[in-house]
Design a protein around this motif. Structure first.
Motif, PDB file in Angstrom:
ATOM      1  N   MET A   1       0.842  -1.202   0.000  1.00  0.00           N
ATOM      2  CA  MET A   1       0.000   0.000   0.000  1.00  0.00           C
ATOM      3  C   MET A   1       0.876   1.251   0.000  1.00  0.00           C
ATOM      4  SD  MET A   1      -3.073  -1.214   0.193  1.00  0.00           S
ATOM      5  CE  MET A   1      -4.153  -2.441   0.911  1.00  0.00           C
ATOM      6  N   ASP A   2       0.299   2.386  -0.475  1.00  0.00           N
ATOM      7  CA  ASP A   2       1.032   3.646  -0.352  1.00  0.00           C
ATOM      8  C   ASP A   2       0.660   4.305   0.979  1.00  0.00           C
ATOM      9  OD1 ASP A   2      -1.454   4.833  -0.634  1.00  0.00           O
ATOM     10  OD2 ASP A   2      -1.098   5.575  -2.667  1.00  0.00           O
ATOM     11  N   ASP A   3       1.160   5.510   1.209  1.00  0.00           N
ATOM     12  CA  ASP A   3       0.932   6.185   2.491  1.00  0.00           C
ATOM     13  C   ASP A   3      -0.539   6.495   2.748  1.00  0.00           C
ATOM     14  OD1 ASP A   3       3.604   6.070   2.975  1.00  0.00           O
ATOM     15  OD2 ASP A   3       4.041   8.080   2.188  1.00  0.00           O
ATOM     16  N   ASP A   4      -1.314   6.569   1.663  1.00  0.00           N
ATOM     17  CA  ASP A   4      -2.743   6.867   1.808  1.00  0.00           C
ATOM     18  C   ASP A   4      -3.596   5.599   1.867  1.00  0.00           C
ATOM     19  OD1 ASP A   4      -2.285   9.649   1.673  1.00  0.00           O
ATOM     20  OD2 ASP A   4      -2.123   9.514  -0.518  1.00  0.00           O
ATOM     21  N   GLY A   5      -2.961   4.443   1.979  1.00  0.00           N
ATOM     22  CA  GLY A   5      -3.699   3.197   2.097  1.00  0.00           C
ATOM     23  C   GLY A   5      -4.251   2.671   0.789  1.00  0.00           C
ATOM     24  N   ARG A   6      -3.744   3.198  -0.334  1.00  0.00           N
ATOM     25  CA  ARG A   6      -4.205   2.720  -1.639  1.00  0.00           C
ATOM     26  C   ARG A   6      -3.272   1.625  -2.158  1.00  0.00           C
ATOM     27  NH1 ARG A   6      -4.462   8.577  -4.384  1.00  0.00           N
ATOM     28  NH2 ARG A   6      -2.350   8.400  -3.561  1.00  0.00           N
ATOM     29  N   LEU A   7      -3.855   0.734  -2.960  1.00  0.00           N
ATOM     30  CA  LEU A   7      -3.070  -0.374  -3.513  1.00  0.00           C
ATOM     31  C   LEU A   7      -1.953   0.165  -4.405  1.00  0.00           C
ATOM     32  CD1 LEU A   7      -3.014  -3.483  -3.679  1.00  0.00           C
ATOM     33  CD2 LEU A   7      -4.350  -3.287  -5.773  1.00  0.00           C
ATOM     34  N   ARG A   8      -0.733  -0.269  -4.136  1.00  0.00           N
ATOM     35  CA  ARG A   8       0.416   0.237  -4.884  1.00  0.00           C
ATOM     36  C   ARG A   8       1.021  -0.835  -5.783  1.00  0.00           C
ATOM     37  NH1 ARG A   8       5.902   2.460  -2.036  1.00  0.00           N
ATOM     38  NH2 ARG A   8       7.027   3.053  -3.917  1.00  0.00           N
ATOM     39  N   ASN A   9       1.368  -1.975  -5.184  1.00  0.00           N
ATOM     40  CA  ASN A   9       1.943  -3.080  -5.952  1.00  0.00           C
ATOM     41  C   ASN A   9       1.344  -4.400  -5.472  1.00  0.00           C
ATOM     42  OD1 ASN A   9       3.986  -1.344  -7.238  1.00  0.00           O
ATOM     43  ND2 ASN A   9       4.912  -1.284  -5.204  1.00  0.00           N
TER      44      ASN A   9
END
Length: 260
Positions: A1-9
């Protein structure tokens, strides 16, 4: 996840991929040039070759960026899934960032650049040279493919550069600096399963074309990925049955061939 809690990888490898890797993990190809989906995440498979010469999946990923941090995370995660066993050799395209990550995570793995990706740049990089079609191209290809010793390669390269006044060509200079990553002459001591390109990854990509496309949403993608893998398993099982039940006919009178 990224810092905003969104799926990153995302990375995943099923049990079959992990089991296959124990048998066929000598050489792996990895390519990120395939489909980028609606989320801007390229789909990139880890691909190997099985005992039937078929391309097999050894893990897959959706990544949101192609930087050293992401590739390092990805390769560490994949290595962890494969019980810490690094491949003996890996083939990728000529990507500096990927090269850095591979040297960090797989320091003892032989890394090879895809020769096809390099040579397809010839018209773009050297096509404007006056002698491109009258000797330059053929001499360069002879140097790459027909050198039998390192000394022969070095001599042919030097002759090419001098003959066509290419001392200031930055692309050729960078290629020469990294010659141990792509020139066939420097790869002869390593087992490559007959591969010098990422073509296996591209074959796998073409296979997935029948199941997913750039507008496939994430949930549908996972379902279709499973269907594609099921089809791959069927193909391998059919090849197993064939190999157990078919005798390859001999084509010569040699008793040696019959024994083999």
């Amino acid at each position: 996840m990224d810092d905003d809690g969104r799926l990153r990888n995302v990375f995943w490898a099923d049990t079959r991929s992990r089991a296959s890797y124990k048998y066929f993990g000598d050489v792996v190809t990895f390519d990120t040039t395939y489909m980028t989906n609606r989320y801007g995440m390229p789909f990139a498979p880890f691909v190997g070759v099985n005992h039937h010469g078929q391309s097999i999946l050894l893990g897959a990923t959706l990544i949101s960026s192609e930087d050293t941090e992401t590739f390092t995370w990805l390769f560490h995660t994949w290595l962890n899934c494969m019980d810490g066993e690094a491949p003996k050799a890996i083939i990728t395209d000529q990507d500096r960032v990927m090269k850095n990550a591979i040297s960090l995570v797989f320091p003892n793995t032989q890394h090879r650049f895809c020769l096809w990706h390099i040579l397809k740049k010839l018209p773009e990089k050297l096509g404007s040279h006056g002698a491109y079609k009258t000797g330059l191209k053929s001499q360069l290809l002879n140097c790459v493919y027909d050198s039998h010793t390192i000394e022969e390669f070095e001599g042919s390269w030097e002759e090419l550069i001098t003959k066509y006044n290419l001392q200031n060509n930055a692309w050729l200079k960078s290629l020469y600096d990294e010659r141990t990553y792509w020139a066939p002459m420097f790869m002869k001591d390593v087992f490559w399963v007959g591969m010098s390109t990422t073509q296996r990854s591209e074959i796998m990509n073409a296979f997935f074309d029948g199941y997913v496309h750039a507008r496939t949403n994430l949930k549908k993608f996972v379902d279709q990925f499973d269907n594609a893998c099921r089809k791959k398993i069927e193909n391998e099982s059919a090849a197993d049955v064939h190999s157990f039940n078919v005798t390859i006919p001999v084509v010569s009178p040699s008793p040696l061939e019959k024994i083999f």
